[in-house]
Design a protein around this motif. Structure first.
Motif, PDB file in Angstrom:
ATOM      1  N   SER A 284      -4.776   2.278  -1.296  1.00  5.56           N
ATOM      2  CA  SER A 284      -5.208   1.103  -0.290  1.00  5.56           C
ATOM      3  C   SER A 284      -5.721   0.011  -0.958  1.00  5.56           C
ATOM      4  CB  SER A 284      -6.398   2.201   0.501  1.00  5.56           C
ATOM      5  OG  SER A 284      -7.438   2.065  -0.430  1.00  5.56           O
TER       6      SER A 284
ATOM      7  N   ASP B 111      -8.812   0.913  -2.942  1.00  9.43           N
ATOM      8  CA  ASP B 111      -8.317   1.792  -3.986  1.00  9.43           C
ATOM      9  C   ASP B 111      -7.666   0.592  -5.185  1.00  9.43           C
ATOM     10  OD1 ASP B 111      -8.674   4.317  -3.130  1.00  9.43           O
ATOM     11  OD2 ASP B 111      -6.687   4.428  -2.256  1.00  9.43           O
TER      12      ASP B 111
ATOM     13  N   THR C 128       2.666   1.882  -3.696  1.00 13.82           N
ATOM     14  CA  THR C 128       1.864   2.140  -4.574  1.00 13.82           C
ATOM     15  C   THR C 128       1.055   3.165  -4.414  1.00 13.82           C
ATOM     16  OG1 THR C 128       0.005   0.515  -3.842  1.00 13.82           O
ATOM     17  CG2 THR C 128       1.863  -0.428  -5.290  1.00 13.82           C
ATOM     18  N   GLY C 129       0.828   3.608  -3.209  1.00  9.72           N
ATOM     19  CA  GLY C 129       0.024   4.677  -2.812  1.00  9.72           C
ATOM     20  C   GLY C 129      -1.345   4.326  -2.991  1.00  9.72           C
TER      21      GLY C 129
ATOM     22  N   GLU D 263       0.864  -1.230   0.086  1.00  7.15           N
ATOM     23  CA  GLU D 263       0.053  -0.024   0.111  1.00  7.15           C
ATOM     24  C   GLU D 263       0.880   1.337  -0.105  1.00  7.15           C
ATOM     25  OE1 GLU D 263      -2.782   0.065   3.285  1.00  7.15           O
ATOM     26  OE2 GLU D 263      -4.139  -1.609   2.541  1.00  7.15           O
ATOM     27  N   ARG D 264       1.858   1.362   0.594  1.00 10.51           N
ATOM     28  CA  ARG D 264       2.976   2.494   0.816  1.00 10.51           C
ATOM     29  C   ARG D 264       3.524   2.737  -0.211  1.00 10.51           C
ATOM     30  NH1 ARG D 264       3.432   0.773   6.458  1.00 10.51           N
ATOM     31  NH2 ARG D 264       5.566  -0.166   5.688  1.00 10.51           N
TER      32      ARG D 264
END
Length: 230
Positions: free
Chosen positions: A170, A173, A167-168, A164-165
């Protein structure tokens, strides 16, 4: 010989000990993962020359051993568990919470046995809850089975957080972004079981999923422990 078998050298001229070294390494790992930890960086954080550390540790692996043992103090229960089931549940949940505070721990779980004083205290507390069970082989298999479950579950959860971090995105998302592809694949009719899960399955948070899976594993262990020996 382990790092704990060797006496620590004199702290002169700069106050230094393995506890401070481990704390500095943990701070670096908390900030940037295990790849951010090196003897040079630890020495710089402690404001000493790198060679000073070699009186306390011989290798980077020994530094990792010290780090793991230090955070095992966070896993150690505050009170002795009442029975084996509580002991294993406490071990699993405290390990998970500690790994979420120190994500690098997930990379070191499941490897060689931790032999530091805090890790041994965790193991002793867990095994002592099985004192009324004479079959030590069954006890060890029970502990290994539960450990295998929570090690895998913790690693997966941490991997998801890192993704998640990176790729940005969640989890929601990511699902939305890949939804059209999944919908097209399910529409082919080739994956009916998967389609049922996607359309009818219930989404649960990571903590609930962890706790539910743990209870299922503990139920299986309880059934095995209750079975008379053949």
């Amino acid at each position: 010989m382990t790092v704990w078998d060797r006496p620590e050298p004199s702290a002169r001229p700069v106050p230094l000990d393995r506890e401070r070294i481990a704390a500095a390494a943990i701070a670096l790992a908390d900030e940037g993962g295990l790849e951010a930890v090196s003897l040079r960086k630890v020495a710089a954080r402690l404001d000493v020359g790198p060679m000073r550390l070699y009186g306390y540790i011989s290798t980077k692996e020994e530094l990792f051993d010290l780090m793991v043992d230090e955070v095992n103090a966070e896993i150690l229960p505050e009170e002795r568990p009442g029975d084996w089931r509580e002991a294993l549940r406490v071990l699993a949940h405290r390990t998970r919470r500690t790994a979420l505070r120190h994500e690098w721990l997930a990379d070191l779980l499941g490897g060689r046995p931790a032999l530091g004083p805090n890790a041994l205290a965790v193991t002793e507390t867990t095994l002592s809850a099985f004192d009324d069970l004479a079959d030590l082989d069954t006890v060890m298999r029970a502990v290994e089975t539960v450990s295998a479950y929570f090690t895998g579950a913790v690693r997966r959860e941490i991997a998801n957080l890192r993704a998640e971090r990176a790729t940005g995105l969640s989890k929601l998302d990511w699902q939305r972004a890949h939804g059209p592809h999944v919908t097209r694949m399910l529409a082919t009719g080739r994956f009916p079981a998967l389609a049922r899960v996607v359309h009818d399955g219930t989404e649960v948070d990571a903590e609930t999923s962890f706790a539910t899976g743990l209870d299922w594993v503990l139920d299986a262990v309880a059934a095995k422990l209750a079975r008379p020996p053949v």
